[in-house]
Design an enzyme around this catalytic site. Structure first.
Site, PDB file in Angstrom:
ATOM      1  N   TYR A   1     -11.363   5.256 -15.874  1.00  0.00           N
ATOM      2  CA  TYR A   1     -11.533   4.122 -14.962  1.00  0.00           C
ATOM      3  C   TYR A   1     -12.139   2.932 -15.689  1.00  0.00           C
ATOM      4  CZ  TYR A   1     -13.281   1.572 -10.848  1.00  0.00           C
ATOM      5  OH  TYR A   1     -13.565   0.604  -9.896  1.00  0.00           O
TER       6      TYR A   1
ATOM      7  N   LYS B   1     -10.422  -0.699 -16.394  1.00  0.00           N
ATOM      8  CA  LYS B   1     -11.025  -1.916 -15.852  1.00  0.00           C
ATOM      9  C   LYS B   1     -11.428  -2.890 -16.964  1.00  0.00           C
ATOM     10  CE  LYS B   1     -10.806  -1.215 -11.415  1.00  0.00           C
ATOM     11  NZ  LYS B   1      -9.848  -2.025 -10.615  1.00  0.00           N
TER      12      LYS B   1
ATOM     13  N   THR C   1     -16.591   2.182  -0.598  1.00  0.00           N
ATOM     14  CA  THR C   1     -15.262   2.436  -0.042  1.00  0.00           C
ATOM     15  C   THR C   1     -14.950   3.928  -0.165  1.00  0.00           C
ATOM     16  OG1 THR C   1     -14.087   2.163  -2.148  1.00  0.00           O
ATOM     17  CG2 THR C   1     -14.538   0.157  -0.876  1.00  0.00           C
TER      18      THR C   1
ATOM     19  N   ASP D   1       0.848  -1.190   0.000  1.00  0.00           N
ATOM     20  CA  ASP D   1       0.000   0.000   0.000  1.00  0.00           C
ATOM     21  C   ASP D   1       0.880   1.235   0.000  1.00  0.00           C
ATOM     22  OD1 ASP D   1      -3.142   0.645   0.611  1.00  0.00           O
ATOM     23  OD2 ASP D   1      -1.797   2.220   1.337  1.00  0.00           O
TER      24      ASP D   1
END
Length: 300
Positions: free
Chosen positions: A170, A174, A204, A37
């Site tokens: 995005y 993806k 999230t 991370d």
């Protein structure tokens, strides 16, 4: 015995959200976890504990093994070093979960080159970067006569599979990940490596401010909890999952469903009347019938 006892897994973007849930679930089933991370300290740049380190500490408190890593997934040499360091630490590498991601949601007319490049770099290049280096490792092990049961779990999304306004970069990234999953599965089958993708529905930090953030909260278990897809990711990292490769799985709360790839609809097509090359004048009427603008059977 845990499902993943003795197996070593790298999780990118493992410090928060879905990635954190993956790390904890993997560790709960016996995996040794590398928590990758890039995030800064939980309380700012000067914080003593990064998100990745916090997850590692959680895993260790539960009796598991883990170490934190802050390699940028877009760093070609850095990811190669991460793979080497993981194998040097635990003697093996069995699976990776490509989860790292960012969002820069813009309408196409408002998107900058920097927005586009940043999203493509983290999602698509980052997924390829990790995939490339772990595949090199497993191929070398297999060619040396070693036993390989490598598992790659990628992360795609509904935007990449079905589209969504305001998420061109995005969605393109993806969608590319879904295609990369299929091709990796084809190329690495001979070496004992599987590659699958999950498409999680979850709330999230990345979805804050979106339509999803206005959803009604449930009083019990929230189907949009980031942990909902972690059992699927965990199973896909196991030796037991060796029969499945090239799949894209949509995870919606307590349901996991197969996503079919692009397919040709033979019931909706335009055929040349002559049986030779299509004529321009045949295309418009033919496609109108194929898409239901003109009912089929009308107009020849």
């Amino acid at each position: 015995m845990g499902l993943l006892d003795g197996r070593v897994v790298i999780v990118t973007g493992g410090g928060r959200g879905i990635g954190r849930s993956h790390c904890l679930e993997l560790a709960a089933h016996g995996a040794k976890v590398v928590v990758n991370d890039l995030g800064v300290g939980l309380h700012g740049e000067d914080s003593a504990e990064t998100p990745g380190e916090a997850v590692v500490n959680e895993i260790k408190e539960l009796g598991g093994e883990a170490f934190a890593d802050r390699t940028n997934v877009t760093d070609w040499d850095g990811v190669a070093d991460l793979v080497t360091r993981t194998v040097d630490t635990w003697g093996r590498l069995d699976a990776v979960v490509n989860n790292a991601g960012i969002v820069r949601d813009r309408m196409i007319t408002s998107m900058s080159e920097q927005d586009w490049d940043a999203v493509i770099a983290v999602h698509l290049k980052g997924t390829f970067n990790v995939t490339k280096h772990v595949c090199d490792h497993w191929r070398a092990v297999a060619k040396a006569g070693g036993s390989v049961s490598g598992r790659i779990v990628n992360t795609t999304s509904g935007t990449g599979l079905f589209g969504n306004i305001g998420q061109a970069a995005y969605g393109a990234a993806k969608a590319g990940i879904a295609s990369l999953t299929t091709i990796t599965a084809m190329e690495m089958a001979r070496y004992g490596v599987t590659c699958n993708a999950i498409s999680p529905l979850a709330f999230t930090r990345m979805t804050e401010g979106s339509v999803m953030s206005n959803r009604e909260q449930s009083s019990g278990w929230d189907p949009m909890d980031p942990s909902a897809s972690s059992p699927v990711a965990t199973w896909l990292c196991s030796e037991e999952a060796g029969w499945l490769s090239g799949a894209v799985l949509r995870v919606n709360g307590s349901t996991v469903a197969r996503v079919n790839p692009w397919a040709i609809d033979d019931a909706a097509r335009v055929d040349s009347r002559s049986g030779e090359r299509l004529k321009v004048e045949e295309i418009g009427p033919g496609l109108r019938r194929a898409y239901g603008v003109i009912p089929r059977g009308i107009g020849g």
